[in-house]
Design an enzyme around this catalytic site. Structure first.
Site, PDB file in Angstrom:
ATOM      1  N   ASP A  95       0.823  -1.261   0.151  1.00  0.00           N
ATOM      2  CA  ASP A  95      -0.026   0.202   0.019  1.00  0.00           C
ATOM      3  C   ASP A  95       0.847   1.199   0.002  1.00  0.00           C
ATOM      4  O   ASP A  95       0.221   2.288  -0.199  1.00  0.00           O
ATOM      5  CB  ASP A  95      -0.808   0.011   1.300  1.00  0.00           C
ATOM      6  CG  ASP A  95      -2.201  -0.672   1.157  1.00  0.00           C
ATOM      7  OD1 ASP A  95      -2.583  -0.677  -0.024  1.00  0.00           O
ATOM      8  OD2 ASP A  95      -2.503  -1.005   1.979  1.00  0.00           O
TER       9      ASP A  95
HETATM   10  C1  BGC Z   1       0.383   1.437   6.144  1.00  0.00           C
HETATM   11  C2  BGC Z   1      -0.006   0.129   5.575  1.00  0.00           C
HETATM   12  C3  BGC Z   1      -1.444  -0.125   5.218  1.00  0.00           C
HETATM   13  C4  BGC Z   1      -2.006   1.251   4.732  1.00  0.00           C
HETATM   14  C5  BGC Z   1      -3.460   1.049   4.715  1.00  0.00           C
HETATM   15  C6  BGC Z   1      -0.545   2.448   5.673  1.00  0.00           C
HETATM   16  O1  BGC Z   1      -0.113   3.863   6.302  1.00  0.00           O
HETATM   17  O2  BGC Z   1       1.645   1.464   6.167  1.00  0.00           O
HETATM   18  O3  BGC Z   1       0.608  -0.918   6.187  1.00  0.00           O
HETATM   19  O4  BGC Z   1      -1.792  -1.195   4.649  1.00  0.00           O
HETATM   20  O5  BGC Z   1      -1.783   2.428   5.439  1.00  0.00           O
HETATM   21  O6  BGC Z   1      -4.147   1.077   5.647  1.00  0.00           O
HETATM   22  C1  NOJ Z   2      -1.403  -3.699   5.464  1.00  0.00           C
HETATM   23  C2  NOJ Z   2      -2.608  -3.802   4.834  1.00  0.00           C
HETATM   24  O1  NOJ Z   2      -3.632  -4.168   5.579  1.00  0.00           O
HETATM   25  C3  NOJ Z   2      -2.495  -4.466   3.540  1.00  0.00           C
HETATM   26  O2  NOJ Z   2      -3.577  -4.361   2.690  1.00  0.00           O
HETATM   27  C4  NOJ Z   2      -1.391  -4.131   2.921  1.00  0.00           C
HETATM   28  O3  NOJ Z   2      -1.258  -5.349   1.869  1.00  0.00           O
HETATM   29  C5  NOJ Z   2      -0.073  -4.288   3.725  1.00  0.00           C
HETATM   30  N1  NOJ Z   2      -0.177  -3.516   4.797  1.00  0.00           N
HETATM   31  C6  NOJ Z   2       1.040  -3.812   3.058  1.00  0.00           C
HETATM   32  O4  NOJ Z   2       1.231  -2.414   2.569  1.00  0.00           O
END
Ligand code: BGC
Ligand code: NOJ
Length: 814
Positions: free
Chosen positions: A483
């Protein structure tokens, strides 16, 4: 240093101090009503949706941490303490917290009073039970007062923490003997209320927070407890609470039990009020009746334990490694079930207001969950698929309450569609339920726009295959699995959310090698499925597309020694030796090899060597290396994190299992298991003080090798890590994997594991699989060597014994 130990016999983790490095929590509830409860009884509750139906209030990021919860106070003369020690912090003589499957039991001893708080959510009950037991261990009569305290949330957790000018004038309660009703907004558009009940007469109560706590006190020293009785306040606006006082007299060695229930009730609109205009309490009365006696509570606890016994029984192992058994049999499955229930919505790191059910997340959770409960899996797949966009993209999230896609966030995360293909096809392999593919369901949560599930899958496939960039690789969109790799957002606005900002630019250049890998990994079994359905032509067309994709990956998606990660919006390489930072990323090394890319020409092996050399560390493999040292608007959120944390060089426990799986694909069994042990909580027992989060569950992230606090974990519980580690160990390393025609038996064991017995319930057949090393390699049933390693289920529920003689390693080691 240890703050607790595993008790495998009781399937519990025993915490021996209230002062763990971070609150260590448990989740109570597995249907609609959920409680987060910490080892000192902090936490909160909600019905279905942590944002829209929050039942009790919780203040994140408070100092000290974890002040709101289900606290019980005991007063003897002028001394006041908590069963869970906090928030008074009054020292007790002993303390222990048992974290069990769906329950938590905290016991402490002080002034010769042994007090126990046993908390759980009964199956099929929209509420929680706190059974309090007080035992006088002295030879004197004890006169005590027992107080409880909970603070109600005014239902919408976000509004509750922002809209004070209104909220201070809407709080309403009603007190009916020993039941306190929370009725805020019931008079207008809400058709639900909460009740708090004590199964014995109460001495006094408070429902106005300031009367109980005091304007300038806090939960560690509530003013109300200082008096002989509480003030029987009735909240009007401000902050409604439920605090009660029960006086308890205990003869020497006498034990008394008091049962507290907090429940949630929905009434039909027409049935909200009785004829005389008073609250219709009939449903709460029914619920209260079910929890009056200790016998009733014990019975419900038995049901709960049977439920978990059954859930976990579908995959059980006995091996020569008790830590492995503990992970596989208890904690990994338990955590995965929790992720099924809550996706990423509510934890001690997720406030419950920001995230509903993630499309990508929940599809992945199913991969580790579906063997436990196929009915719920089916329902979830259809719910998720119903939020698919008509063009094959997906709402990135949906609300658990309404099951509608989140408009605010929208779609455009281009890996999303692949995960639906993967979960659905895996479900068909698990269950043989081909009928699910014919279910007619909406697109975009819109009943006027429908198609079969199989048609939905086709759109998912086409969405990726029709959206390729300059290298014939999939366009990344707003982000893929990572993400934080935001190649189209170019954010230079302080505070702009990387997660909600839409693409700037046309989005037609940045490509993801990870999506290419995932596309192939999920499409391979999908094509097999199409063949089974007799759709030969479609299957062969799709095969051509994935073959082409695989060659694009080999041609444009590789460096000499590993898979690249992506191309940015200017077609520059990411995850390449040519870069200064972020030269190599973990995701494509795992996923592309799982998809079989580069296996035949030994490139896969080379990529795994590189991953081991550059990404691996004492605590697992970091996501990327070297971490980004400064913010780069062309990369987005990934470069916003401190080097070594989260997606920027943190050890993302979610994709370490992809590398474990990849290792098994090329028969590197030792490497696969070695990595498994680096991440699996049971093996980290002795570094609880470094790790900090709960030692019984996985965390999303462990600070990586470039971080100052390397080894420190964050974001425990709700993470795709759980499902993927279960898939890696159960399906790839232990190698028992559902296929369309039966169970694949293909263990890829390291030397140290031997004489394993596995029980796997698959399509109503219980497989008992003994694995041991022997030169006479093969699979035997009733002494007969099998031609295939895919063993079909038998119709009746009988036990088949599959003897697997497996000898992958040098003889001299045995
Ligand atoms: C986090 C991710 C997460 C995303 C969506 C980001 O700030 O680092 O791990 O998947 O937010 O919530
Ligand atoms: C947490 C999120 O829930 C997931 O959707 C994502 O793939 C990982 N972080 C990596 O960014």
């Amino acid at each position: 240093m240890k703050y607790g130990t595993f008790d495998d016999k009781n399937k519990e983790f025993i915490i021996n101090t209230p002062y763990t490095p971070y609150p260590w929590i448990n989740y109570l509830g597995s249907d609609d009503y959920f409680v987060l409860l910490s080892n000192t009884a902090g936490g909160y509750s909600f019905f279905k949706d942590a944002r829209e139906r929050r039942i009790t209030r919780y203040r994140y990021n408070n100092v000290p941490i974890d002040n709101e919860g289900r606290h019980f106070y005991i007063k003897e003369n002028n001394e006041v303490w908590n069963i869970g020690v906090r928030p008074t912090n009054t020292e007790v003589d002993s303390y222990v917290c048992r974290v069990g499957l769906g329950y938590t039991k905290i016991t402490s001893l002080k002034n010769d009073i042994e007090a126990t708080q046993l908390a759980f959510v009964p199956k099929g009950y929209q509420g929680e039970v706190h059974k309090i037991t007080l035992e006088n261990k002295s030879d004197k009569v004890k006169e005590l007062s027992l107080y409880n305290y909970i603070e109600f949330c005014l239902w919408d957790a976000y509004d509750d923490m922002t809209n004070f000018q209104r909220n201070y004038s809407i709080g309403e309660v009603e007190v009916d003997n020993n039941t306190i009703y929370h009725l805020t907004e019931y008079r207008e558009r809400r058709n639900h209320y909460a009740f708090f009940h004590v199964n014995t007469d109460i001495e006094s109560f408070d429902t106005q927070r300031d009367n109980f706590i005091g304007m300038y006190n806090d939960t560690s020293n509530p003013i109300g407890i200082k008096n002989k009785t509480l003030s029987n306040s009735i909240a009007e606006g401000w902050q409604p609470i439920a605090a009660t006082q029960v006086n308890v007299s205990l003869q020497p060695n006498e034990k008394k039990t008091i049962i507290y229930t907090l429940g949630y009730v929905e009434n039909d609109k027409e049935e909200k009020w009785l004829e005389d205009g008073t609250l219709n309490k009939s449903k709460s009365h029914e619920m209260i009746k079910r929890i009056q006696t200790e016998e009733q509570v014990d019975e419900l606890l038995n049901e709960l334990s049977e439920y978990w016994e059954k859930m976990l029984s579908k995959y059980q192992i006995t091996s020569n490694d008790s830590k492995l058994d503990r992970m596989v049999n208890i904690w990994n499955q338990y955590q995965t079930a929790t992720t099924y229930n809550l996706s990423r919505s509510a934890s001690y790191f997720e406030s419950g207001v920001g995230r509903g059910m993630g499309f990508r997340d929940s599809n992945q959770d199913l991969l580790g969950y579906m063997h436990m409960d196929q009915i719920k899996t089916r329902e979830r797949i259809l719910d998720l698929a119903s939020t698919l966009l008509y063009d094959g993209g997906a709402y990135h999230q949906y609300s658990p309450l309404t099951k509608k896609g989140n408009e605010g966030l929208g779609g455009g995360f281009n890996d999303d569609p692949n995960w639906l293909i993967l979960s659905t096809v895996t479900y068909v392999k698990e269950t043989g339920d081909y009928d699910i593919l014919d279910e007619v369901i909406p697109y975009e949560s819109n009943q006027n726009l429908t198609g079969t599930l199989l048609e939905h899958l086709d759109k998912c496939f086409t969405k990726v295959s029709d959206n390729l960039g300059p290298h014939n690789l999939p366009l990344i969109g707003r982000a893929d699995w990572n993400d934080c790799l935001n190649l189209n957002c170019f954010s230079e606005e302080p505070g702009e959310s990387f997660q909600t900002v839409q693409n700037k630019g046309d989005g037609l250049t940045a490509e993801s090698i990870f999506i290419a890998g995932l596309f192939i990994y999920s499409a391979k079994p999908y094509i097999e499925l199409l063949k089974k359905l007799g759709k030969k032509e479609e299957a062969s067309n799709k095969q051509k597309i994935i073959d082409k994709m695989a060659s694009s990956v080999m041609k444009h998606g590789t460096d000499p020694d590993w898979f690249l990660r992506a191309y940015d919006a200017e077609s520059n390489k990411i995850g390449s030796i040519e870069n200064q930072e972020g030269q190599i990323f973990i995701e494509p090394q795992g996923m592309c090899i799982m998809a079989g890319i580069g296996v035949e020409n030994n490139f896969a092996q080379k990529a795994l060597d590189s991953a081991k050399e550059l990404l691996d560390s004492k605590y697992g493999m970091v996501l990327n290396y070297p971490a980004y040292k400064s913010y780069d608007y062309k990369l987005g959120e990934i470069s916003s994190y401190i080097p070594g944390y989260k997606e920027n060089g943190g050890i993302f426990c979610h994709n370490n299992p992809w590398v474990m799986c990849a290792n098994t694909v090329v028969d590197r069994n030792e490497d696969a298991f070695e990595l498994y042990k680096k991440i699996a909580p049971a093996y980290l027992e002795d570094i609880q003080d470094i790790h900090k989060t709960e030692p019984y569950v996985y965390s999303q992230m462990i600070a990586g090798k470039e971080a100052t606090y390397s080894g420190e974990a964050k974001n425990s519980w709700l993470t795709g890590t759980s499902a993927w580690n279960f898939v890696a160990i159960s399906q790839y390393i232990l190698g028992i994997r559902p296929e369309f025609d039966g169970l694949l038996i293909d263990p890829k064991l390291p030397k140290e594991l031997n004489n394993i017995t596995l029980k796997r319930v698959y399509r109503n057949t219980e497989y008992v699989i003994h694995i041991s090393h022997n030169e006479d390699k093969g699979i035997f049933i009733d002494g007969e060597k099998q031609e295939t390693n895919i063993i079909a289920p038998v119709k009746e529920q009988i036990i088949i014994k599959v003897h697997l003689w497996y000898f992958p390693i040098l003889k001299e080691s045995f």
